[in-house]
Write an enzyme that holds these catalytic residues in place. Structure first.
Site, PDB file in Angstrom:
ATOM      1  N   TYR A  12     -39.885 -36.604  22.304  1.00  0.00           N
ATOM      2  CA  TYR A  12     -39.697 -37.666  21.331  1.00  0.00           C
ATOM      3  C   TYR A  12     -39.923 -37.161  19.903  1.00  0.00           C
ATOM      4  O   TYR A  12     -40.897 -36.483  19.611  1.00  0.00           O
ATOM      5  CB  TYR A  12     -40.651 -38.847  21.588  1.00  0.00           C
ATOM      6  CG  TYR A  12     -40.516 -39.928  20.528  1.00  0.00           C
ATOM      7  CD1 TYR A  12     -39.357 -40.702  20.450  1.00  0.00           C
ATOM      8  CD2 TYR A  12     -41.509 -40.136  19.586  1.00  0.00           C
ATOM      9  CE1 TYR A  12     -39.219 -41.660  19.467  1.00  0.00           C
ATOM     10  CE2 TYR A  12     -41.378 -41.107  18.594  1.00  0.00           C
ATOM     11  CZ  TYR A  12     -40.226 -41.868  18.537  1.00  0.00           C
ATOM     12  OH  TYR A  12     -40.069 -42.818  17.562  1.00  0.00           O
ATOM     13  N   GLY A  65     -37.528 -44.972  17.944  1.00  0.00           N
ATOM     14  CA  GLY A  65     -37.735 -46.395  18.195  1.00  0.00           C
ATOM     15  C   GLY A  65     -37.050 -46.830  19.469  1.00  0.00           C
ATOM     16  O   GLY A  65     -37.202 -46.218  20.533  1.00  0.00           O
TER      17      GLY A  65
END
Length: 518
Positions: free
Chosen positions: A54, A61
């Protein structure tokens, strides 16, 4: 010029104020540069692996599930900055933007973000050049940090968007960078995200509000003492032994401040000598240390929160010392938002009690012998009647501003970010509250000094006399017939805002508190 060196362990409130307000120069420590390089090596190694990480090789998001191929990652970082630079409304003050940029640099230099040393150096170069990105009032929900404001700052690093130059002119950021020999950054994996994910705006405003409130609470102690004198009140309620039995530190400090101002006063203690003797002074006079003291204790808690945040590395994901890159929720602004709201509540209450003392000074039925509205010829002159109206309007707005922002939350990012802090909003309204509190205190100062001068047969305390003389030296006039009041009130406001009231009184109170040599 002062130089602030940014290391890996955070920064101080004094350094934030120095950079934001006084234009202090910023340098990176050798330790910070080494930590930046080490963390970047970890990010580069992860970026080379096929597994998605990530912020390094994924979207953000609600779009975090998409794995981004290496050839698109630079574009991904540019795009997050461009798309998140979506602020609207009036420009945010220069000092706020400088604090925002410096605090993001502080976190970057922690070695927990994975940003390259050259990006951090560019951030320092922009600050040192006096280039200030255009940041707008609206855009932050205080979760995932101050996203839109930080994005506008990151856009400037890329040479895009608008910024204000050192001469105050807003121009394209690319032109300003070129004029100062600063090359725009080409963002790589994680860097765009790392530049946006922090509580830096709300924290910067908290730090500066605390600096301002420290001065204002001292000022409020002084004006409360002046009003007590003008109302012929008793200083006996300020005795240390009365405050040690309720040992709130702020209360004791405020009482001690007031007592120091009143030492040697010829106006105090007359409350039982009048035609209608008083047993006690009104709450707004007698309870001044309790209210101002509670605000001081609120500030102490807020300062503790600020110090912890100043020592923090706020980003998501973060690079850990063991080489892991882990997601977290440290960007959530709740700790900062709560104290921002709490300070606005305390400021509103301080303003409220201040206004009540002013009103008492102007009311002939409660002022113990002062003329109505402190007018020269009541009826022909209106005196300070409308000055109190203005003060009341300021207090009323402060009560509205005391409604907490942090109790609200509007979910965003397709419900991925489903609980936000609204800390930026809490900070913005606190700034207005601090401005209003300054003006409220200035009106009490204006009224109380005039009232003391109207007690011509009595001698004020030396510290009070010093405050009066310093105020008069600025051109603010004393008692007399009606005149254009706005300029006098503006000058009194500047006198309080610039710290001149405290500066006039402290040399007297401090010198009288020193032990006498034998």
């Amino acid at each position: 010029m002062q130089t602030v060196v940014v290391g890996t362990s955070g920064t101080t409130a004094d350094d934030v104020v120095a950079v934001a307000r006084r234009g202090a120069r910023v340098e990176l420590s050798a330790e910070a540069v080494a930590a930046l390089a080490a963390a970047r090596g970890i990010v580069d190694a992860l970026a080379a692996k096929p597994e998605p990480v990530y912020g390094v090789s994924t979207g953000f998001g609600a779009l975090a599930s998409r794995h981004i191929s290496p050839e698109l990652r630079a574009q991904l970082q540019r795009n997050i900055v461009r798309s998140h630079a979506a602020g609207m409304g009036p420009r945010v003050e220069r000092e706020v933007v400088r604090a925002l940029m410096f605090l993001r640099l502080k976190t970057v230099c922690s070695g927990r973000t994975g940003v390259r040393p050259e990006v951090a150096q560019t951030m320092a170069d922009v600050l040192n050049a006096g280039i200030t990105p255009v940041v707008h009032e609206y855009g932050s929900l205080g979760c995932s940090g101050d996203l839109a404001p930080l994005s506008h700052c990151a856009l400037t690093l890329m040479g895009e968007g608008d910024a204000e130059g050192p001469d105050g002119t807003v121009r394209p950021a690319g032109e300003l960078l070129a004029e100062h020999g600063i090359a725009p950054v080409e963002l790589r994996e994680k860097e765009g995200l790392a530049l946006l994910n922090g509580t830096d705006g709300m924290l910067g405003m908290l730090v500066m509000a605390l600096a301002d409130l420290e001065r204002l609470y001292k000022s409020a102690d002084i004006t409360a003492a002046l009003s007590l004198e003008a109302l012929l009140g008793t200083e006996k309620v300020l005795a240390p032994e009365l405050h040690t039995i309720r040992p709130h530190p702020g209360q004791g400090a405020s009482a001690a401040n007031m007592l120091a101002v009143l030492e040697g006063s010829g106006l105090t203690g007359h409350f039982q000598e009048e035609e209608a003797p008083r047993v006690q002074d009104a709450y707004s006079v007698r309870c001044a240390p309790q209210v101002a003291g509670a605000g001081r204790d609120t500030m102490a808690h807020a300062r503790l929160v600020a110090e912890r945040e100043l020592a923090s590395a706020v980003d998501n994901p973060v690079v850990l010392p063991d080489g892991r890159v882990e997601s977290n929720g440290n960007f959530h602004g709740a700790p900062v938002a709560y104290v921002l709201d709490f300070l606005a509540i305390a400021a509103a209450d301080l303003a409220s009690i201040t206004e009540r003392r002013t009103d008492r000074l102007l009311d002939k039925n409660r002022s113990h012998g002062l003329p109505p509205f402190l007018a020269d010829d009541a009826g022909v002159d209106s005196g300070l009647m409308i000055a109190q109206y203005t003060q009341a309007a300021l207090v009323s707005e402060m009560k509205r501003l005391a409604v907490p922002a942090s109790t609200d939350s509007i979910p965003s990012s397709a419900m991925q970010e489903d609980h936000v802090s609204m800390g930026w909003s809490a900070a913005r309204k606190l700034r207005t509250a601090v401005d209003n509190l300054t003006r409220v205190i200035a009106v009490e100062l204006y009224a109380s000094t005039r009232a003391i001068e109207l007690r011509r047969h009595l001698t004020p305390a030396p510290a009070s006399q010093a405050a009066i003389e310093a105020l008069r030296a600025t051109g603010v006039q004393g008692p007399g017939e009606d005149r254009f009041l706005a300029p006098d009130l503006a000058a009194a406001d500047a006198f309080v805002r610039d710290g001149k009231l405290v500066a006039a009184v402290e040399p007297v109170t401090l010198s009288r508190s020193k032990p006498r040599s034998r």
